[in-house]
Design a protein around this motif. Structure first.
Motif, PDB file in Angstrom:
ATOM      1  N   UNK A 123      18.352 -31.915   6.783  1.00  0.00           N
ATOM      2  CA  UNK A 123      17.054 -31.253   6.695  1.00  0.00           C
ATOM      3  C   UNK A 123      16.915 -30.666   5.296  1.00  0.00           C
ATOM      4  N   UNK A 124      15.942 -31.143   4.556  1.00  0.00           N
ATOM      5  CA  UNK A 124      15.690 -30.653   3.206  1.00  0.00           C
ATOM      6  C   UNK A 124      14.464 -29.746   3.191  1.00  0.00           C
ATOM      7  N   UNK A 125      14.642 -28.537   2.693  1.00  0.00           N
ATOM      8  CA  UNK A 125      13.552 -27.560   2.636  1.00  0.00           C
ATOM      9  C   UNK A 125      12.874 -27.672   1.275  1.00  0.00           C
ATOM     10  N   UNK A 126      11.586 -28.006   1.290  1.00  0.00           N
ATOM     11  CA  UNK A 126      10.847 -28.114   0.028  1.00  0.00           C
ATOM     12  C   UNK A 126       9.814 -26.999  -0.037  1.00  0.00           C
ATOM     13  N   UNK A 127       8.551 -27.332  -0.135  1.00  0.00           N
ATOM     14  CA  UNK A 127       7.509 -26.314  -0.263  1.00  0.00           C
ATOM     15  C   UNK A 127       6.149 -26.975  -0.107  1.00  0.00           C
ATOM     16  N   UNK A 128       5.188 -26.199   0.330  1.00  0.00           N
ATOM     17  CA  UNK A 128       3.823 -26.718   0.435  1.00  0.00           C
ATOM     18  C   UNK A 128       3.212 -26.994  -0.937  1.00  0.00           C
ATOM     19  N   UNK A 129       3.834 -26.511  -2.012  1.00  0.00           N
ATOM     20  CA  UNK A 129       3.295 -26.819  -3.344  1.00  0.00           C
ATOM     21  C   UNK A 129       3.381 -28.309  -3.644  1.00  0.00           C
ATOM     22  N   UNK A 130       4.201 -29.034  -2.885  1.00  0.00           N
ATOM     23  CA  UNK A 130       4.297 -30.470  -3.125  1.00  0.00           C
ATOM     24  C   UNK A 130       3.029 -31.207  -2.714  1.00  0.00           C
ATOM     25  N   UNK A 131       2.228 -30.580  -1.842  1.00  0.00           N
ATOM     26  CA  UNK A 131       0.983 -31.191  -1.401  1.00  0.00           C
ATOM     27  C   UNK A 131      -0.235 -30.409  -1.874  1.00  0.00           C
ATOM     28  N   UNK A 132      -0.035 -29.163  -2.236  1.00  0.00           N
ATOM     29  CA  UNK A 132      -1.121 -28.336  -2.775  1.00  0.00           C
ATOM     30  C   UNK A 132      -0.568 -27.569  -3.977  1.00  0.00           C
ATOM     31  N   UNK A 133      -0.364 -28.266  -5.098  1.00  0.00           N
ATOM     32  CA  UNK A 133       0.265 -27.630  -6.263  1.00  0.00           C
ATOM     33  C   UNK A 133      -0.495 -26.399  -6.731  1.00  0.00           C
ATOM     34  N   UNK A 134       0.273 -25.392  -7.141  1.00  0.00           N
ATOM     35  CA  UNK A 134      -0.299 -24.153  -7.650  1.00  0.00           C
ATOM     36  C   UNK A 134      -0.136 -24.099  -9.167  1.00  0.00           C
ATOM     37  N   UNK A 135      -1.035 -23.408  -9.853  1.00  0.00           N
ATOM     38  CA  UNK A 135      -0.870 -23.240 -11.298  1.00  0.00           C
ATOM     39  C   UNK A 135       0.314 -22.354 -11.609  1.00  0.00           C
ATOM     40  N   UNK A 136       0.835 -22.484 -12.807  1.00  0.00           N
ATOM     41  CA  UNK A 136       1.949 -21.682 -13.310  1.00  0.00           C
ATOM     42  C   UNK A 136       3.243 -21.930 -12.536  1.00  0.00           C
ATOM     43  N   UNK A 137       3.314 -23.046 -11.846  1.00  0.00           N
ATOM     44  CA  UNK A 137       4.532 -23.381 -11.096  1.00  0.00           C
ATOM     45  C   UNK A 137       4.861 -24.858 -11.266  1.00  0.00           C
ATOM     46  N   UNK A 193      -2.464 -16.643 -24.873  1.00  0.00           N
ATOM     47  CA  UNK A 193      -3.598 -17.533 -24.590  1.00  0.00           C
ATOM     48  C   UNK A 193      -3.821 -17.804 -23.101  1.00  0.00           C
ATOM     49  N   UNK A 194      -2.775 -17.597 -22.286  1.00  0.00           N
ATOM     50  CA  UNK A 194      -2.877 -17.847 -20.851  1.00  0.00           C
ATOM     51  C   UNK A 194      -3.171 -16.580 -20.052  1.00  0.00           C
ATOM     52  N   UNK A 195      -3.229 -15.447 -20.706  1.00  0.00           N
ATOM     53  CA  UNK A 195      -3.297 -14.162 -19.996  1.00  0.00           C
ATOM     54  C   UNK A 195      -4.510 -14.074 -19.075  1.00  0.00           C
ATOM     55  N   UNK A 196      -5.688 -14.428 -19.574  1.00  0.00           N
ATOM     56  CA  UNK A 196      -6.904 -14.311 -18.765  1.00  0.00           C
ATOM     57  C   UNK A 196      -6.844 -15.247 -17.565  1.00  0.00           C
ATOM     58  N   UNK A 197      -6.325 -16.447 -17.781  1.00  0.00           N
ATOM     59  CA  UNK A 197      -6.193 -17.403 -16.681  1.00  0.00           C
ATOM     60  C   UNK A 197      -5.170 -16.927 -15.665  1.00  0.00           C
ATOM     61  N   UNK A 198      -4.062 -16.377 -16.163  1.00  0.00           N
ATOM     62  CA  UNK A 198      -2.949 -16.018 -15.284  1.00  0.00           C
ATOM     63  C   UNK A 198      -3.241 -14.812 -14.414  1.00  0.00           C
ATOM     64  N   UNK A 199      -4.055 -13.895 -14.890  1.00  0.00           N
ATOM     65  CA  UNK A 199      -4.270 -12.637 -14.164  1.00  0.00           C
ATOM     66  C   UNK A 199      -4.727 -12.856 -12.726  1.00  0.00           C
ATOM     67  N   UNK A 200      -5.801 -13.609 -12.458  1.00  0.00           N
ATOM     68  CA  UNK A 200      -6.214 -13.800 -11.056  1.00  0.00           C
ATOM     69  C   UNK A 200      -5.229 -14.647 -10.261  1.00  0.00           C
ATOM     70  N   UNK A 201      -4.533 -15.552 -10.938  1.00  0.00           N
ATOM     71  CA  UNK A 201      -3.542 -16.380 -10.244  1.00  0.00           C
ATOM     72  C   UNK A 201      -2.399 -15.516  -9.732  1.00  0.00           C
ATOM     73  N   UNK A 202      -1.898 -14.634 -10.580  1.00  0.00           N
ATOM     74  CA  UNK A 202      -0.796 -13.763 -10.191  1.00  0.00           C
ATOM     75  C   UNK A 202      -1.236 -12.757  -9.131  1.00  0.00           C
ATOM     76  N   UNK A 203      -2.506 -12.334  -9.211  1.00  0.00           N
ATOM     77  CA  UNK A 203      -3.035 -11.428  -8.188  1.00  0.00           C
ATOM     78  C   UNK A 203      -3.074 -12.128  -6.832  1.00  0.00           C
ATOM     79  N   UNK A 204      -3.431 -13.416  -6.838  1.00  0.00           N
ATOM     80  CA  UNK A 204      -3.458 -14.185  -5.594  1.00  0.00           C
ATOM     81  C   UNK A 204      -2.047 -14.363  -5.044  1.00  0.00           C
ATOM     82  N   UNK A 205      -1.069 -14.555  -5.944  1.00  0.00           N
ATOM     83  CA  UNK A 205       0.323 -14.640  -5.503  1.00  0.00           C
ATOM     84  C   UNK A 205       0.743 -13.352  -4.794  1.00  0.00           C
ATOM     85  N   UNK A 206       0.299 -12.226  -5.358  1.00  0.00           N
ATOM     86  CA  UNK A 206       0.723 -10.928  -4.833  1.00  0.00           C
ATOM     87  C   UNK A 206       0.091 -10.605  -3.485  1.00  0.00           C
ATOM     88  N   UNK A 207      -1.132 -11.105  -3.255  1.00  0.00           N
ATOM     89  CA  UNK A 207      -1.836 -10.822  -2.006  1.00  0.00           C
ATOM     90  C   UNK A 207      -2.421 -12.110  -1.417  1.00  0.00           C
TER      91      UNK A 207
END
Length: 247
Positions: A123-137, A193-207
């Protein structure tokens, strides 16, 4: 009584999966890079062994001490968040050494005994990011995508020997943290250069809107390990099931 060897049991999904198999009266070999006592209930069906999946000699030693097993759960993994251009290649190689090559090495090491007995499950444990990739990952996603393809191909290869190969795809769980086991600071991998893009992404990660619990992943691993049909993928958590269904 069956025996399962689980990698990455010091915390998170691996620890909860070890608990789940113990409650189901399996013998459990819980492995981790630095063994810790007191994190699992005392049981004569439990052994805790040191194992670093990135070191061939560690894999050999652990499997020799473990003896015959009926199931292997490849759970050990590390993550990293960041813009690709700011992610050192040394960190990328570290992630692949554990998430990809470590899984392949463990699988290769146990395959001969499963093939010889014409029984066993991986049994190999992967992640749902393999089917719904997230930014910054991107690096983490690539390491897990590789295991999706590896597992799907291996399932065909080992089917003739009655060896079952399964995938568990957890949804997002903050307790696992992409940066767990990482020595990179977030500010080092999110350049200005990525700060503005990353801010809402990281907020979504947190909540996140939905969270996959450790118990849900442990349940999916349990079901996968005991499934005797041709089913390959087992999404874990409401978010993963909502995205991909009961495939």
């Amino acid at each position: 009584m069956k025996t399962v060897l689980i990698t990455g049991c010091s915390s998170g999904y691996g620890l909860e999966t070890a608990r789940r198999f113990l409650t189901q009266n399996w013998n459990v070999i819980a492995t981790m890079r630095s063994p810790r006592s007191g994190i699992l209930p005392e049981s004569d069906r439990l052994r805790i062994l040191p194992l670093d999946v990135t070191r061939a000699e560690s894999i050999t030693a652990a499997l020799e001490e473990a003896g015959p097993i009926d199931a292997l759960v490849n759970n050990a993994g590390i993550g990293v968040i960041g813009a690709l251009e700011a992610t050192p290649m040394s960190k990328t190689r570290e992630v692949f050494e554990t998430n990809t090559f470590g899984v392949i090495a463990m699988t290769q090491a146990v395959t001969p005994q499963f093939r010889a007995r014409k029984a066993g499950v991986i049994v190999n444990v992967t992640s749902s990011v393999t089917l719904a990739p997230m930014p910054l990952a991107s690096v983490y996603t690539a390491s897990k995508m590789a295991i999706e393809g590896f597992t799907a191909s291996l399932e065909h290869e080992l089917r003739a020997f009655n060896v079952r190969v399964k995938l568990v795809e957890p949804g997002y769980g903050p307790t696992t943290r992409f940066s767990q086991n990482s020595d990179i600071r977030l500010e080092d991998v999110i350049p200005e250069p990525y700060a503005a893009f990353a801010k809402p992404v990281l907020a979504a990660f947190a909540q996140p809107e939905m969270v996959t619990t450790e118990a849900e992943v442990a349940d999916a691993v349990w079901r996968a390990a005991n499934d005797e049909t041709g089913r390959l993928r087992f999404p874990a958590g409401a978010d993963a099931v909502a995205l991909f269904g009961q495939r």
